[in-house]
Design a protein around this motif. Structure first.
Motif, PDB file in Angstrom:
ATOM      1  N   CYS A  13     127.742 -12.996  74.639  1.00 48.01           N
ATOM      2  CA  CYS A  13     127.925 -11.572  74.960  1.00 48.01           C
ATOM      3  C   CYS A  13     129.261 -11.333  75.656  1.00 48.01           C
ATOM      4  CB  CYS A  13     126.784 -11.076  75.848  1.00 48.01           C
ATOM      5  SG  CYS A  13     126.754 -11.875  77.471  1.00 48.01           S
ATOM      6  N   GLY A  14     129.531 -10.083  75.915  1.00 47.49           N
ATOM      7  CA  GLY A  14     130.766  -9.705  76.588  1.00 47.49           C
ATOM      8  C   GLY A  14     130.880 -10.272  77.993  1.00 47.49           C
ATOM      9  N   HIS A  15     129.754 -10.414  78.679  1.00 46.38           N
ATOM     10  CA  HIS A  15     129.774 -11.006  80.018  1.00 46.38           C
ATOM     11  C   HIS A  15     130.226 -12.463  79.939  1.00 46.38           C
ATOM     12  CE1 HIS A  15     128.781 -11.781  84.169  1.00 46.38           C
ATOM     13  NE2 HIS A  15     128.074 -12.830  83.779  1.00 46.38           N
ATOM     14  N   CYS A  16     129.802 -13.159  78.903  1.00 41.89           N
ATOM     15  CA  CYS A  16     130.222 -14.553  78.696  1.00 41.89           C
ATOM     16  C   CYS A  16     131.751 -14.620  78.573  1.00 41.89           C
ATOM     17  CB  CYS A  16     129.602 -15.121  77.417  1.00 41.89           C
ATOM     18  SG  CYS A  16     127.808 -15.129  77.357  1.00 41.89           S
ATOM     19  N   VAL A  17     132.289 -13.733  77.777  1.00 45.71           N
ATOM     20  CA  VAL A  17     133.737 -13.665  77.572  1.00 45.71           C
ATOM     21  C   VAL A  17     134.441 -13.411  78.898  1.00 45.71           C
ATOM     22  CG1 VAL A  17     135.593 -12.335  76.487  1.00 45.71           C
ATOM     23  CG2 VAL A  17     133.565 -12.951  75.163  1.00 45.71           C
ATOM     24  N   SER A  18     133.922 -12.476  79.690  1.00 44.13           N
ATOM     25  CA  SER A  18     134.526 -12.158  80.983  1.00 44.13           C
ATOM     26  C   SER A  18     134.496 -13.352  81.923  1.00 44.13           C
ATOM     27  CB  SER A  18     133.794 -10.988  81.643  1.00 44.13           C
ATOM     28  OG  SER A  18     133.944  -9.827  80.881  1.00 44.13           O
ATOM     29  N   SER A  19     133.378 -14.070  81.948  1.00 46.76           N
ATOM     30  CA  SER A  19     133.245 -15.233  82.829  1.00 46.76           C
ATOM     31  C   SER A  19     134.246 -16.314  82.475  1.00 46.76           C
ATOM     32  CB  SER A  19     131.827 -15.803  82.735  1.00 46.76           C
ATOM     33  OG  SER A  19     130.889 -14.891  83.217  1.00 46.76           O
ATOM     34  N   VAL A  20     134.365 -16.615  81.181  1.00 47.23           N
ATOM     35  CA  VAL A  20     135.307 -17.647  80.738  1.00 47.23           C
ATOM     36  C   VAL A  20     136.738 -17.204  81.022  1.00 47.23           C
ATOM     37  CG1 VAL A  20     136.216 -18.871  78.718  1.00 47.23           C
ATOM     38  CG2 VAL A  20     133.750 -18.643  79.022  1.00 47.23           C
ATOM     39  N   THR A  21     137.049 -15.947  80.725  1.00 46.13           N
ATOM     40  CA  THR A  21     138.393 -15.420  80.957  1.00 46.13           C
ATOM     41  C   THR A  21     138.773 -15.528  82.428  1.00 46.13           C
ATOM     42  OG1 THR A  21     138.172 -13.906  79.092  1.00 46.13           O
ATOM     43  CG2 THR A  21     139.880 -13.392  80.710  1.00 46.13           C
ATOM     44  N   GLU A  22     137.859 -15.155  83.308  1.00 49.69           N
ATOM     45  CA  GLU A  22     138.128 -15.187  84.746  1.00 49.69           C
ATOM     46  C   GLU A  22     138.352 -16.615  85.246  1.00 49.69           C
ATOM     47  OE1 GLU A  22     135.862 -14.089  88.916  1.00 49.69           O
ATOM     48  OE2 GLU A  22     135.335 -12.963  87.113  1.00 49.69           O
ATOM     49  N   GLU A  23     137.469 -17.527  84.867  1.00 54.03           N
ATOM     50  CA  GLU A  23     137.582 -18.914  85.338  1.00 54.03           C
ATOM     51  C   GLU A  23     138.848 -19.590  84.816  1.00 54.03           C
ATOM     52  OE1 GLU A  23     135.881 -20.576  87.597  1.00 54.03           O
ATOM     53  OE2 GLU A  23     134.359 -19.035  87.894  1.00 54.03           O
ATOM     54  N   VAL A  24     139.098 -19.460  83.523  1.00 53.72           N
ATOM     55  CA  VAL A  24     140.276 -20.109  82.931  1.00 53.72           C
ATOM     56  C   VAL A  24     141.557 -19.456  83.440  1.00 53.72           C
ATOM     57  CG1 VAL A  24     141.478 -20.633  80.765  1.00 53.72           C
ATOM     58  CG2 VAL A  24     138.993 -20.916  80.911  1.00 53.72           C
ATOM     59  N   GLY A  25     141.531 -18.144  83.646  1.00 54.72           N
ATOM     60  CA  GLY A  25     142.694 -17.442  84.169  1.00 54.72           C
ATOM     61  C   GLY A  25     143.099 -17.909  85.557  1.00 54.72           C
ATOM     62  N   GLY A  26     142.164 -18.517  86.285  1.00 56.16           N
ATOM     63  CA  GLY A  26     142.454 -19.010  87.623  1.00 56.16           C
ATOM     64  C   GLY A  26     143.046 -20.412  87.673  1.00 56.16           C
ATOM     65  N   VAL A  27     143.160 -21.056  86.517  1.00 54.86           N
ATOM     66  CA  VAL A  27     143.728 -22.411  86.478  1.00 54.86           C
ATOM     67  C   VAL A  27     145.244 -22.320  86.692  1.00 54.86           C
ATOM     68  CG1 VAL A  27     144.148 -24.421  84.988  1.00 54.86           C
ATOM     69  CG2 VAL A  27     141.916 -23.285  84.961  1.00 54.86           C
ATOM     70  N   PRO A  28     145.787 -23.132  87.600  1.00 51.40           N
ATOM     71  CA  PRO A  28     147.243 -23.093  87.841  1.00 51.40           C
ATOM     72  C   PRO A  28     148.044 -23.315  86.561  1.00 51.40           C
ATOM     73  CG  PRO A  28     146.145 -24.434  89.490  1.00 51.40           C
ATOM     74  CD  PRO A  28     145.112 -24.110  88.457  1.00 51.40           C
ATOM     75  N   GLY A  29     149.053 -22.482  86.356  1.00 54.10           N
ATOM     76  CA  GLY A  29     149.920 -22.596  85.187  1.00 54.10           C
ATOM     77  C   GLY A  29     149.498 -21.748  84.006  1.00 54.10           C
ATOM     78  N   VAL A  30     148.267 -21.224  84.030  1.00 47.10           N
ATOM     79  CA  VAL A  30     147.781 -20.389  82.923  1.00 47.10           C
ATOM     80  C   VAL A  30     148.363 -18.987  83.081  1.00 47.10           C
ATOM     81  CG1 VAL A  30     145.749 -19.296  81.893  1.00 47.10           C
ATOM     82  CG2 VAL A  30     145.672 -21.709  82.559  1.00 47.10           C
ATOM     83  N   THR A  31     148.986 -18.488  82.008  1.00 50.30           N
ATOM     84  CA  THR A  31     149.600 -17.159  82.046  1.00 50.30           C
ATOM     85  C   THR A  31     148.867 -16.147  81.177  1.00 50.30           C
ATOM     86  OG1 THR A  31     151.114 -17.764  80.271  1.00 50.30           O
ATOM     87  CG2 THR A  31     151.894 -18.093  82.535  1.00 50.30           C
ATOM     88  N   GLY A  32     147.983 -16.627  80.302  1.00 52.01           N
ATOM     89  CA  GLY A  32     147.240 -15.711  79.445  1.00 52.01           C
ATOM     90  C   GLY A  32     146.010 -16.379  78.869  1.00 52.01           C
ATOM     91  N   VAL A  33     144.937 -15.584  78.718  1.00 48.85           N
ATOM     92  CA  VAL A  33     143.683 -16.098  78.175  1.00 48.85           C
ATOM     93  C   VAL A  33     143.150 -15.082  77.175  1.00 48.85           C
ATOM     94  CG1 VAL A  33     141.315 -16.796  78.704  1.00 48.85           C
ATOM     95  CG2 VAL A  33     143.133 -17.224  80.369  1.00 48.85           C
ATOM     96  N   LYS A  34     142.771 -15.571  75.988  1.00 48.84           N
ATOM     97  CA  LYS A  34     142.145 -14.701  74.988  1.00 48.84           C
ATOM     98  C   LYS A  34     140.898 -15.410  74.493  1.00 48.84           C
ATOM     99  CE  LYS A  34     142.735 -12.477  70.541  1.00 48.84           C
ATOM    100  NZ  LYS A  34     143.477 -12.497  69.290  1.00 48.84           N
ATOM    101  N   VAL A  35     139.766 -14.703  74.529  1.00 53.41           N
ATOM    102  CA  VAL A  35     138.506 -15.279  74.081  1.00 53.41           C
ATOM    103  C   VAL A  35     137.974 -14.435  72.925  1.00 53.41           C
ATOM    104  CG1 VAL A  35     136.156 -15.913  74.733  1.00 53.41           C
ATOM    105  CG2 VAL A  35     137.998 -16.065  76.422  1.00 53.41           C
ATOM    106  N   ASP A  36     137.634 -15.089  71.824  1.00 51.37           N
ATOM    107  CA  ASP A  36     137.047 -14.411  70.667  1.00 51.37           C
ATOM    108  C   ASP A  36     135.570 -14.796  70.608  1.00 51.37           C
ATOM    109  OD1 ASP A  36     136.091 -13.754  68.085  1.00 51.37           O
ATOM    110  OD2 ASP A  36     138.120 -13.796  67.278  1.00 51.37           O
ATOM    111  N   LEU A  37     134.696 -13.859  70.955  1.00 52.05           N
ATOM    112  CA  LEU A  37     133.266 -14.121  71.009  1.00 52.05           C
ATOM    113  C   LEU A  37     132.719 -14.537  69.649  1.00 52.05           C
ATOM    114  CD1 LEU A  37     130.590 -14.091  72.564  1.00 52.05           C
ATOM    115  CD2 LEU A  37     130.429 -11.642  72.055  1.00 52.05           C
TER     116      LEU A  37
END
Length: 70
Positions: A13-37
Motif C-alpha cells: 500500500c501507499g503507507h508501505c511506500v512512505s515507510s520505505v521512502t522515509e527510512e532509505v531517505g535517511g541513509v547518509p549520502g542518499v539524495t533521492g528515493v523513488k519507490v514503485d509499489l
C-alpha cells in the motif's frame, strides 16, 4: 552521482511506500528515493556510491525485505 535499483518484497500500500521512502531517505549520502509499489522497485540516487548494506538495513527497519540488489 550514482543510481542503484533494488527489488523490495512485502509492500502492499501507499503507507508501505512512505515507510520505505522515509527510512532509505535517511541513509547518509542518499539524495533521492523513488519507490514503485506495482513492481516493488526501489531506486536510490546518491552522492558517489551508496552503501548497499545500509540501504538493505533501512528497508528492513521499515519492515520489508530486499530481494535483489541490481
Amino acid at each position: 552521482m550514482s543510481t542503484t535499483t533494488y527489488t523490495v518484497k512485502g509492500m502492499t500500500c501507499g503507507h508501505c511506500v512512505s515507510s520505505v521512502t522515509e527510512e532509505v531517505g535517511g541513509v547518509p549520502g542518499v539524495t533521492g528515493v523513488k519507490v514503485d509499489l506495482a513492481t516493488g522497485l526501489l531506486t536510490v540516487d546518491g552522492e558517489g556510491s551508496t552503501d548497499a548494506a545500509a540501504i538493505t538495513a533501512a528497508v528492513e527497519e521499515a519492515g520489508y525485505e530486499v530481494v535483489t540488489p541490481s
